[in-house]
Scaffold this active site. Structure first.
Site, PDB file in Angstrom:
ATOM      1  CE1 TYR A 170      52.747   6.265   2.313  1.00 13.68           C
ATOM      2  CE2 TYR A 170      50.819   4.776   2.595  1.00 13.68           C
ATOM      3  CZ  TYR A 170      51.393   6.132   2.207  1.00 13.68           C
ATOM      4  OH  TYR A 170      50.199   6.988   2.066  1.00 13.68           O
ATOM      5  CE  LYS A 174      51.663   8.729   5.130  1.00 16.64           C
ATOM      6  NZ  LYS A 174      51.865  10.229   5.077  1.00 16.64           N
TER       7      LYS A 174
END
Lengths: 270, 263
Positions: A170, A174
């Site tokens: 993640y 991001k």
């Protein structure tokens, strides 16, 4: 009184819940026609119904984000229902948290697929649609300040900016979205397309997942108390709290702002 | 979007011209009560008239040298007694005379530091104490993209603005618990659109850049245009709104057409 997004069409991904839904509802309340994308048909239509019930305009686009087909479906839903698209919000997201030694390649790929690949595919789709229009407008209107500004609003995370154990997939996705945002801002700025990225912190179903492994009780409470203590305002907001930032970045009030990371997080990242 | 600033008490320093003037007029359009602090009272009154016409609930012009702590005390007193409270402060005063550092003098350094940084210390010192005792508030300081880039001919100015960025982050961390939000906006090259926007102390009375130079600047920016005061004012008013930006603090936001992408 004119509203901030009168006459604009906005497509939001992952808008069946959480921040995407809150942003969709806030934008519709400001006069925008809204495309509500989600993988979950019931959730997407529930948000559409809410918006329509409040007198707003909305259409659902049920598709899983991360490939060219869903990017095309997003754009065609906007064109078929509202005749144009002015703002894209890439807010779809999933988490598959695990320390790297336990994480599977599939879990890494899934998260990269929705966040980074999805943001890239959707952005390319709308930029290809906007480019000839924007070029035509640039030829007709000499002063860039007088031209229509189209907007892409991406979503990153504290995890992508600062790192977070258990989120190697993640945080990489991001962080990638931040780089993608800045590159696109430079590539398409001359076409009066603003590209910014919001780093929100709010209580959502997705963040609830961070403590899903903990039983309700003191341990879970301590986790959130620690989070709150780390934010300057001693407060973690709700999706509604973050939604006005999306309205601002979609509106003409932010026409001179591009390539920026916009933290709306109670002061968690200063 | 209703920013719910109607009736709120706001101080804008350097409100008589340029960016400050535009900030005053944007707060006016939201129906705020505005205390306009400036050295040029005549220009301030002209802006006050325009602000009332634009919808301000009330406007007071207070002659203030923000580099002097006692004058800022009087400003605070004036704002809180006239409007009953202080909800938002905008530290907008700024000044520079562009030249290479080796051409500057210690007197010049003191002047630049005093106007751009000491002024922010003076106003924030008093406003933070007041807001902490009265349930919170918002402070927005106008910095500059020169603080993020190392801009030739703006060595001391850029240094003071970098100090403002850091100061605002620190006071955001120190005072968030009292419901006070502290944010910073960094304009790039921001040019008034007409001579009506100038005052006698305005940076742009003698234009810093001619039209040809401005065109060159615009061509280097991703959005291909120089900034206008209203561009900055829009961001300032958004950040000052508890309703819209109640969750935002400690941020340094560049509103500069993509000149910097640091944050």
């Amino acid at each position: 009184m004119p509203k901030a997004l009168d006459g604009r069409t906005v497509a939001l991904t992952g808008a069946g819940g959480g921040i995407g839904a809150a942003a969709a509802i806030a934008m519709a309340a400001e006069g925008a026609s809204v495309v509500v994308n989600d993988t979950d048909e019931a959730r997407a239509y529930a948000v559409v119904k809410d918006i329509q019930g409040a007198g707003g305009k909305a259409a659902a686009c049920v598709a899983s984000i991360g490939d060219e087909a869903s990017a095309a479906a997003l754009l065609s839903t906007a064109l078929d229902n509202f005749g144009d698209l002015h703002v894209l919000v890439n807010s779809a997201g999933i988490v598959r948290d695990r320390m790297i030694h336990n994480m599977t390649l599939e879990e890494f790929d899934q998260v990269i697929h929705v966040h980074l690949r999805g943001t890239w595919c959707n952005s390319r789709e709308v930029i290809r649609y906007w480019r000839p229009k924007a070029k035509q407008e640039a030829e007709a209107i000499a002063d860039p300040a007088e031209r229509l500004h189209r907007k892409i609003i991406n979503v990153t995370s504290l995890s992508g900016l600062r790192g977070n154990p258990g989120q190697s997939n993640y945080s990489a996705a991001k962080a990638g979205i931040v780089g993608l945002t800045k590159t696109l801002a430079k590539e398409v700025g001359p076409l009066s397309i603003n590209v910014n990225v919001v780093a929100p912190v709010a209580h959502t179903d997705m963040t609830a997942g961070a403590t899903a492994h903990l039983p309700d009780g003191p341990e879970k409470e301590a986790f959130w108390a620690k989070r709150i203590e780390r934010s300057a305002l001693r407060w973690i907001g709700q999706p509604d709290t973050v939604a006005p930032t999306f309205v601002f970045l979609a509106s003409d009030a932010s026409n001179y702002l591009t390539g920026q990371v916009f933290n709306s997080d109670g002061g968690a990242n200063i | 979007m209703d920013l719910e600033l109607a009736g709120k008490s706001v101080i804008v320093t350097g409100g008589a011209s340029n960016i400050g003037r535009s900030i005053v007029l944007r707060f006016a359009a939201e129906g705020a009560k505005i205390t306009l602090a400036d050295l040029d009272v005549e220009a301030g009154k002209r802006v006050a008239d325009a602000a009332v016409a634009a919808g301000a609930a009330d406007v007071n012009v207070v002659r203030t040298d923000v580099t002097q702590y006692d004058e800022v005390q009087a400003l605070m007193q004036s704002a809180t007694s006239a409007f009953g409270t202080l909800d938002a402060l905008v530290n907008n005063v700024g000044w520079d005379d562009m030249m290479y550092f080796t051409k500057t003098t210690p007197d010049f350094w003191q002047k630049v530091i005093s106007i751009n940084y000491v002024s922010v210390l003076n106003t924030s010192h008093l406003a933070l104490q007041y807001m902490a005792e009265h349930g919170g508030g918002s402070i927005v300081s106008i910095s500059s993209d020169a603080s993020r880039m190392g801009e030739p001919r703006e060595a001391v100015y850029g240094g003071t603005k970098a100090a403002v960025n850091s100061f605002m982050k620190t006071v955001a961390k120190e005072n968030g618990r009292y419901g006070i939000r502290c944010n910073t906006v960094c304009p790039g090259v921001t040019v008034p659109e007409s001579s009506e926007e100038l005052s006698e102390n305005s940076l742009w009375v003698n234009p810093l850049l001619d039209d040809q130079q401005l065109q060159k600047v615009a061509e280097t920016l991703p959005l291909r245009k120089v900034g206008r005061p209203k561009d900055i004012a829009n961001a300032v008013v958004f950040l000052s709104s508890q309703t819209a930006a109640g969750h935002i603090t400690g941020q340094v936001l560049s509103v500069s057409g993509g000149y910097t992408m640091v944050g």
